[in-house]
Write a protein that holds these residues in place. Structure first.
Motif, PDB file in Angstrom:
ATOM      1  N   ALA A 139       7.754  49.177 -23.542  1.00 13.50           N
ATOM      2  CA  ALA A 139       9.188  48.987 -23.748  1.00 13.50           C
ATOM      3  C   ALA A 139       9.731  47.999 -22.726  1.00 13.50           C
ATOM      4  O   ALA A 139       9.227  47.902 -21.599  1.00 13.50           O
ATOM      5  CB  ALA A 139       9.908  50.324 -23.634  1.00 13.50           C
ATOM      6  N   MET A 140      10.766  47.238 -23.122  1.00 12.55           N
ATOM      7  CA  MET A 140      11.357  46.287 -22.184  1.00 12.55           C
ATOM      8  C   MET A 140      12.867  46.267 -22.357  1.00 12.55           C
ATOM      9  O   MET A 140      13.403  46.656 -23.406  1.00 12.55           O
ATOM     10  CB  MET A 140      10.777  44.884 -22.384  1.00 12.55           C
ATOM     11  CG  MET A 140      11.019  44.282 -23.751  1.00 12.55           C
ATOM     12  SD  MET A 140      10.311  42.618 -23.905  1.00 12.55           S
ATOM     13  CE  MET A 140      11.306  41.719 -22.722  1.00 12.55           C
ATOM     14  N   THR A 141      13.555  45.836 -21.317  1.00  8.46           N
ATOM     15  CA  THR A 141      15.010  45.760 -21.326  1.00  8.46           C
ATOM     16  C   THR A 141      15.429  44.428 -20.722  1.00  8.46           C
ATOM     17  O   THR A 141      14.620  43.711 -20.118  1.00  8.46           O
ATOM     18  CB  THR A 141      15.629  46.913 -20.506  1.00  8.46           C
ATOM     19  OG1 THR A 141      15.106  46.862 -19.173  1.00  8.46           O
ATOM     20  CG2 THR A 141      15.305  48.261 -21.131  1.00  8.46           C
ATOM     21  N   VAL A 142      16.709  44.122 -20.882  1.00  8.89           N
ATOM     22  CA  VAL A 142      17.265  42.876 -20.353  1.00  8.89           C
ATOM     23  C   VAL A 142      17.389  42.971 -18.841  1.00  8.89           C
ATOM     24  O   VAL A 142      17.777  44.014 -18.296  1.00  8.89           O
ATOM     25  CB  VAL A 142      18.642  42.599 -20.997  1.00  8.89           C
ATOM     26  CG1 VAL A 142      19.306  41.394 -20.335  1.00  8.89           C
ATOM     27  CG2 VAL A 142      18.483  42.385 -22.482  1.00  8.89           C
ATOM     28  N   SER A 143      17.057  41.906 -18.154  1.00  7.53           N
ATOM     29  CA  SER A 143      17.185  41.865 -16.697  1.00  7.53           C
ATOM     30  C   SER A 143      18.647  41.743 -16.313  1.00  7.53           C
ATOM     31  O   SER A 143      19.446  41.082 -16.994  1.00  7.53           O
ATOM     32  CB  SER A 143      16.400  40.686 -16.130  1.00  7.53           C
ATOM     33  OG  SER A 143      15.061  40.726 -16.556  1.00  7.53           O
ATOM     34  N   GLN A 144      18.991  42.391 -15.223  1.00  4.44           N
ATOM     35  CA  GLN A 144      20.351  42.339 -14.712  1.00  4.44           C
ATOM     36  C   GLN A 144      20.447  41.290 -13.613  1.00  4.44           C
ATOM     37  O   GLN A 144      19.726  41.357 -12.625  1.00  4.44           O
ATOM     38  CB  GLN A 144      20.768  43.709 -14.174  1.00  4.44           C
ATOM     39  CG  GLN A 144      20.728  44.831 -15.205  1.00  4.44           C
ATOM     40  CD  GLN A 144      21.684  44.594 -16.352  1.00  4.44           C
ATOM     41  OE1 GLN A 144      22.806  44.113 -16.142  1.00  4.44           O
ATOM     42  NE2 GLN A 144      21.248  44.919 -17.565  1.00  4.44           N
TER      43      GLN A 144
END
Length: 532
Positions: free
Chosen positions: A88-93
């Motif tokens: 799983a991956m998410t957007v970098s902040q």
């Protein structure tokens, strides 16, 4: 007149048809629209990816800005097998990287590729291909070493021990030291890696035991790993001088092998492994050892003779064997004695030995592709098959091409064998020259071996090397004895490989000159026993 209404009806119908056709032609036609293709939408590319190797795993740091991406497929090739993992991956902040780990990865140099996907996998990013990284594991860990200690200083008043490390191995981060102090308490001390540093241990007992575990972190890696612990006995007395235990030179009066054997036994050497002592089943009607005067040294020396000759038809004329067996090798050696009162002649567990001697190889000496040992360190008991150390002349063909001198090591098992540790010393540098040999050995599984060979005529150092953390013991042994002479292979089995004919390996009559044997010890084991 009766049919007029029929004619009128037919005319009216025809007019309607003409009018209908005229109206149809004047109406615009609807264009035919082909079915729309589904628009292909791609995700944004990765902003950055960094891969860090670990112990059979990797850590991935990435920067990514497309919120439509929900998963990342990682692929790599292990051997010939393509492998993959989905995470799983998410957007970098902001500028902060996100991270994930992949476990259970095979050890080796691997290249990883990354593709981001939408949740339904209908959209994907361009592929990102990383640089190769070295994932490590059991093979890497098994080769890790603990250094020896040196510059030992111990204060008998306050029981403070100071020492430094003998080696500074690559990627070491710290050492874990365990010992029992003078009060019987178990102590554990962590010492950070420092090339110039001195290690200090408090309340260390006289000649106490110290367990050393070295912690490694490969460059750019995430997981620390440890070498297998080693335990040593610290000599708190400081540097101990070498003590001469035995020395021997040849004497002019010696004639015949029995006289030589009797003479050598006075100095706790013996001459018993040669064809004349083969029980009548060997080549025993020739001279295999002589005492001759050497003008260069100005003294009497031992001359060892090894015989091998055949006729033009390949028949054997003379062929030495091995203690009564003429099968695949020949032996003509002297050695240190073993038994009660003779332990000082041999290497015993956890003691140091220094051996000095001289040899001369005549010009024209032709070694073979197989073994020709002129010196061995060999266990008397226990795992006493192959020798620990040999000095071995060797050639690349039957004509003596690339004749050279090697030093070969065989540990207690295949995992501790180092094989040929010195090679390609040209035999021409040795021919017809007296060579002074000095070797120093520390007899443990994590021992050391030092060798220096000097050509006496001009003082040229032909080789000088020291090997630390080298397996210098054999399981079940009490004595590691030293042997000198000519011990060589036929290059095959006489009956099976040569059909009973003279060996075609290139062997011929050879001689070797030996002189000036000295044996020193320090940290002597007072009561040698079999040790694993």
């Amino acid at each position: 007149m009766r049919n007029w209404y029929k004619k009128l009806l037919i005319g009216w119908i025809a007019g309607c048809l003409v009018l209908a056709c005229s109206d149809s032609k004047n109406e615009p036609e609807e264009p035919v629209t082909p079915p729309k293709e589904e628009e292909k939408v791609s995700l944004e590319k990765f902003d950055d990816i960094k891969v860090y190797p670990g112990n059979q795993r990797i850590k991935v740091e990435y920067k990514y800005s497309d919120s439509r991406a929900k998963q990342c497929e990682v692929t790599w090739t292990a051997g010939s097998e393509k492998k993959s993992a989905v995470v799983a991956m998410t957007v970098s902040q902001a500028e902060k990287s996100n991270e994930f780990y992949i476990d259970n990865i095979e050890e080796g140099t691997l290249t990883f590729s990354f593709v981001a996907y939408s949740e339904d996998k209908k959209m994907n990013s361009p592929k990102w291909i990383g640089s190769p990284v070295n994932v490590y594991g059991n093979k890497y860990i098994s080769g890790l070493k603990n250094p020896a200690i040196t510059n030992v200083e111990w204060n008998p008043t306050n029981y403070i021990l100071n020492f430094s490390w003998s080696d500074n191995y690559k990627d070491v981060v710290r050492y874990i030291l365990k010992y029992t102090n003078v009060n019987g308490e178990q102590k554990e001390v962590t010492s950070e890696s420092d090339k110039a540093g001195t290690v200090t241990l408090q309340e260390f007992p006289e000649n106490g035991k110290l367990e050393i575990t070295t912690v490694y972190l490969p460059n750019g890696a995430i997981d620390e790993v440890k070498a297998a612990p080693t335990q040593i006995t610290v000599n708190t007395s400081g540097e101990v001088p070498w003590e001469l235990k035995a020395e021997m030179q040849a004497a002019a009066s010696l004639i015949g092998w029995q006289a030589v054997d009797t003479y050598m036994k006075k100095y706790n050497f013996e001459y018993t492994e040669h064809p004349n002592n083969g029980g009548g089943k060997d080549h025993n009607d020739d001279t295999h050892i002589e005492v001759v005067e050497d003008k260069g040294l100005g003294q009497w020396v031992f001359k060892f003779n090894s015989h091998a000759s055949g006729d033009a038809n390949g028949n054997i004329i003379i062929l030495d064997g091995d203690r009564g067996k003429i099968e695949d090798r020949m032996r003509n050696e002297m050695k240190s004695r073993t038994g009660d009162g003779k332990y000082h002649m041999n290497g015993n567990w956890e003691e140091w030995q220094r051996i000095e001697w001289k040899f001369k190889i005549p010009k024209g000496f032709r070694p073979t592709k197989s073994f020709t040992h002129i010196h061995q360190l060999k266990a008397q008991e226990g795992n006493n098959g192959s020798p620990l150390i040999t000095i071995t002349p060797r050639a690349s063909d039957t004509n003596g091409k690339n004749s050279r001198v090697q030093v070969i090591h065989n540990g207690d098992n295949k995992d501790t064998n180092k094989g040929t540790i010195i090679d390609n010393l040209p035999l021409s540098d040795f021919e017809d020259e007296w060579i002074q040999v000095t070797s120093e050995i520390y007899y443990t599984h994590n021992g050391s071996y030092y060798i220096k060979m000097v050509r006496i005529s001009d003082g040229k150092v032909l080789v000088e090397k020291k090997f630390t953390d080298i397996d210098m013991w054999r399981k079940g042994a009490t004595n590691i004895r030293n042997k000198f002479g000519i011990y060589r292979s036929y290059g095959g089995k006489l009956e099976e490989d040569f059909n009973g004919k003279f060996p075609t390996s290139g062997i011929k009559d050879e001689s070797l000159y030996l002189a000036d044997f000295k044996i020193y010890e320090k940290n002597t084991n007072p009561n040698p026993q079999p040790h694993d």
